[in-house]
Design a protein around this motif. Structure first.
Motif, short mmCIF file in Angstrom:
data_model
loop_
_atom_site.label_atom_id
_atom_site.label_comp_id
_atom_site.label_asym_id
_atom_site.label_seq_id
_atom_site.Cartn_x
_atom_site.Cartn_y
_atom_site.Cartn_z
N LEU A 14 -25.58 27.58 -7.11
CA LEU A 14 -25.24 28.66 -8.02
C LEU A 14 -24.31 29.68 -7.38
N THR A 15 -23.66 30.41 -8.26
CA THR A 15 -22.92 31.60 -7.90
C THR A 15 -23.31 32.70 -8.88
N LYS A 16 -23.39 33.91 -8.39
CA LYS A 16 -23.64 35.06 -9.27
C LYS A 16 -22.48 36.04 -9.24
N ASN A 17 -21.35 35.60 -8.63
CA ASN A 17 -20.18 36.49 -8.54
C ASN A 17 -18.90 35.72 -8.79
N ASN A 18 -18.93 34.86 -9.80
CA ASN A 18 -17.73 34.12 -10.22
C ASN A 18 -17.15 33.24 -9.13
N GLY A 19 -18.02 32.66 -8.31
CA GLY A 19 -17.56 31.69 -7.33
C GLY A 19 -17.09 32.24 -6.02
N ARG A 20 -17.16 33.55 -5.82
CA ARG A 20 -16.74 34.11 -4.53
C ARG A 20 -17.68 33.67 -3.42
N THR A 21 -18.96 33.48 -3.76
CA THR A 21 -19.92 32.86 -2.84
C THR A 21 -20.68 31.79 -3.61
N TRP A 22 -21.21 30.81 -2.87
CA TRP A 22 -21.94 29.71 -3.49
C TRP A 22 -23.17 29.39 -2.64
N SER A 23 -24.33 29.17 -3.30
CA SER A 23 -25.58 28.84 -2.60
C SER A 23 -26.16 27.55 -3.16
N ASN A 24 -26.50 26.63 -2.28
CA ASN A 24 -27.22 25.42 -2.66
C ASN A 24 -28.69 25.61 -2.32
N GLN A 25 -29.54 25.58 -3.34
CA GLN A 25 -30.95 25.83 -3.15
C GLN A 25 -31.70 24.59 -2.67
N LYS A 26 -32.95 24.80 -2.23
CA LYS A 26 -33.76 23.71 -1.74
C LYS A 26 -34.02 22.69 -2.83
N ALA A 27 -33.90 21.41 -2.49
CA ALA A 27 -34.03 20.34 -3.47
C ALA A 27 -35.50 19.94 -3.68
N VAL A 28 -35.74 19.27 -4.81
CA VAL A 28 -37.05 18.70 -5.11
C VAL A 28 -36.89 17.18 -5.13
N PRO A 29 -37.99 16.42 -5.04
CA PRO A 29 -37.87 14.95 -5.06
C PRO A 29 -37.32 14.44 -6.38
N GLY A 30 -36.43 13.45 -6.30
CA GLY A 30 -35.93 12.88 -7.54
C GLY A 30 -34.66 12.07 -7.36
N PHE A 31 -34.36 11.24 -8.36
CA PHE A 31 -33.14 10.44 -8.38
C PHE A 31 -32.07 11.09 -9.25
N GLU A 32 -32.50 11.85 -10.26
CA GLU A 32 -31.56 12.51 -11.16
C GLU A 32 -32.28 13.67 -11.83
N GLY A 33 -31.51 14.58 -12.44
CA GLY A 33 -32.14 15.72 -13.07
C GLY A 33 -31.19 16.46 -13.98
N VAL A 34 -31.76 17.31 -14.83
CA VAL A 34 -30.98 18.13 -15.75
C VAL A 34 -31.60 19.52 -15.78
N ILE A 35 -30.75 20.56 -15.92
CA ILE A 35 -31.23 21.94 -15.83
C ILE A 35 -30.98 22.70 -17.13
N SER A 36 -31.78 23.76 -17.32
CA SER A 36 -31.58 24.73 -18.40
C SER A 36 -31.98 26.09 -17.86
N PHE A 37 -31.05 27.05 -17.89
CA PHE A 37 -31.33 28.42 -17.44
C PHE A 37 -31.15 29.37 -18.61
N THR A 38 -32.03 30.39 -18.66
CA THR A 38 -31.97 31.37 -19.75
C THR A 38 -31.44 32.73 -19.30
N ASP A 39 -31.47 32.99 -18.01
CA ASP A 39 -30.88 34.21 -17.47
C ASP A 39 -30.44 33.95 -16.04
N HIS A 40 -30.18 35.00 -15.29
CA HIS A 40 -29.63 34.84 -13.95
C HIS A 40 -30.64 34.29 -12.94
N ASN A 41 -31.92 34.24 -13.31
CA ASN A 41 -32.94 33.80 -12.35
C ASN A 41 -33.89 32.73 -12.89
N ARG A 42 -34.21 32.79 -14.16
CA ARG A 42 -35.24 31.89 -14.69
C ARG A 42 -34.63 30.64 -15.29
#
Length: 395
Positions: free
Chosen positions: A333-361
């Motif tokens: 994710l980025t919270k500043n239009n790509g000026r910085t980027w963070s890759n968060q800790k992964a969970v077990p899996g072969f594939e996945g899909v995301i849905s976010f409702t705000d900047h954190n949840r």
């Protein structure tokens, strides 16, 4: 495209046994029901109150295919749905409790709800190959197939209860009658990915064989297109566009090999006026990433194949990623239009899909060797909590 929340309130009633029942997905709450919903609910637990066991029991035969999540979509922090092969479940209290909305023949591949009543889905009959476009007007309890013919859409996105877009890699279609009829939108030759934020405003990724990618923009519904980004690579394949009112991200694919994918992610915070090379992932199996120049990050989430993107507001973007060889699914994710980027800790899996409702949840549906799990995060993916899981092994 970021989905705009245009919700109709649904009723939440808590029974003394702790079960959550709904007055009907998409039903409006009466004053009495609304008052009942305001009563303090029990603390959120991890149990599913029998839903998990009931669904798995119904699919436990020797010839049954184990249940697995294929898509998840939340309209806000409380109301959301998750779908898979033959089922659709939902929650109205942020995932503390889930209720079965649909169980039947449809194996959902993608769901899209612009509000809590109207929804569309791409689905097959059980484990069939043909893909059909479905529509619901009751929140997902019942579905109608809009045509007897299979569709070529890879995804659908609806702006409201009438207007929507259907996409495959080469073509874009528009409907103004809820999917009853579709018209082809003119896109540039060799388009390999597009996205529209309105009938007038759209974006397309175009390949130039032996040269690279072009990102094109239209403000008149496809009548004219203007180049806004050029990215070189010897073997362009296809791309993805994610956009809202001001944020635009172009995901450009390189080659893949040894379960590794090379790609570049370009981002713009001013509707394509200027661009930042946010990710340039070069891999041994996939070779160099498309484009040139410095990038903010050298790896994407899980150092793997990119998945879907979700854009929030004017500054925040999330990207899913998964690497089957390492059995990891993650989010960056980025919270500043790509000026910085963070890759968060992964969970077990072969594939996945995301849905976010705000900047954190947000929510992540991931599948690994033994299970298909729905995770929730309250800290932008820094930590994930398993909320609902189906066993897929030992069946």
């Amino acid at each position: 495209m970021n989905r705009t929340t245009r919700l109709q309130q649904i009723t939440v009633t808590l029974l003394s046994a702790g079960l959550l029942t709904l007055s009907g997905w998409g039903a409006a709450a009466s004053p009495v029901q609304a008052a009942a919903a305001s009563v303090a609910a029990p603390a959120c637990g991890t149990g599913d109150h029998g839903l998990l066991q009931d669904l798995q029991k119904a699919h436990s035969g020797a010839d049954s295919i184990p249940l697995s999540f294929s898509d998840v979509e939340f309209l806000n922090t409380n109301i959301g749905r998750a779908a898979g092969n033959g089922f659709l479940i939902g929650t109205s209290d942020g995932g503390c409790h889930f209720q079965k909305i649909y169980e039947g023949q449809w194996s959902f591949q993608q769901i899209d709800f612009p509000d809590n009543v109207h929804g569309w889905a791409l689905a097959a009959v059980k484990d069939g190959q043909a893909k059909y476009l479905l529509r619901t007007a009751d929140g997902g309890s019942t579905w109608t197939r809009l045509s007897n013919q299979a569709v070529t859409f890879e995804r659908v996105e609806f702006l409201d209860s009438s207007q929507g877009f259907g996409y495959n890699r080469a073509s874009t279609y528009y409907t103004k009658d809820g999917g009853e009829s579709w018209s082809l939108i003119k896109t540039p030759a060799n388009t390999r990915g597009a996205a529209f934020t309105s009938r007038s405003n759209g974006w397309a990724v175009v390949i130039v064989p032996g040269s690279g990618y072009r990102v094109m923009k239209t403000t008149d519904g496809g009548a004219a297109w203007k180049q806004v980004l050029k990215s070189s690579t010897s073997d362009p394949i296809y791309g993805q566009i994610s956009a809202n009112d001001s944020q635009v991200y172009a995901l450009l694919y390189g080659d893949s090999g040894m379960s590794q994918t090379s790609y570049s992610l370009y981002g713009s915070s001013n509707s394509g006026g200027s661009w930042t090379r946010v990710i340039a992932q070069e891999t041994a199996g996939g070779g160099p990433a498309p484009g040139s120049g410095a990038a903010v990050a050298k790896k994407g989430p899980a150092s793997g194949t990119p998945g879907n993107m979700v854009l929030i507001g004017k500054t925040t973007a999330f990207l899913a990623g998964y690497q089957p060889a390492a059995e990891e699914v993650g989010v960056g994710l980025t919270k500043n239009n790509g000026r910085t980027w963070s890759n968060q800790k992964a969970v077990p899996g072969f594939e996945g899909v995301i849905s976010f409702t705000d900047h954190n949840r947000g929510w992540l549906a991931a599948r690994d060797l033994n299970s298909s799990t729905l995770y929730v995060t309250k800290d932008a993916g820094a930590t994930w909590t398993a909320r609902f899981s189906f066993e897929t092994a030992g069946r």
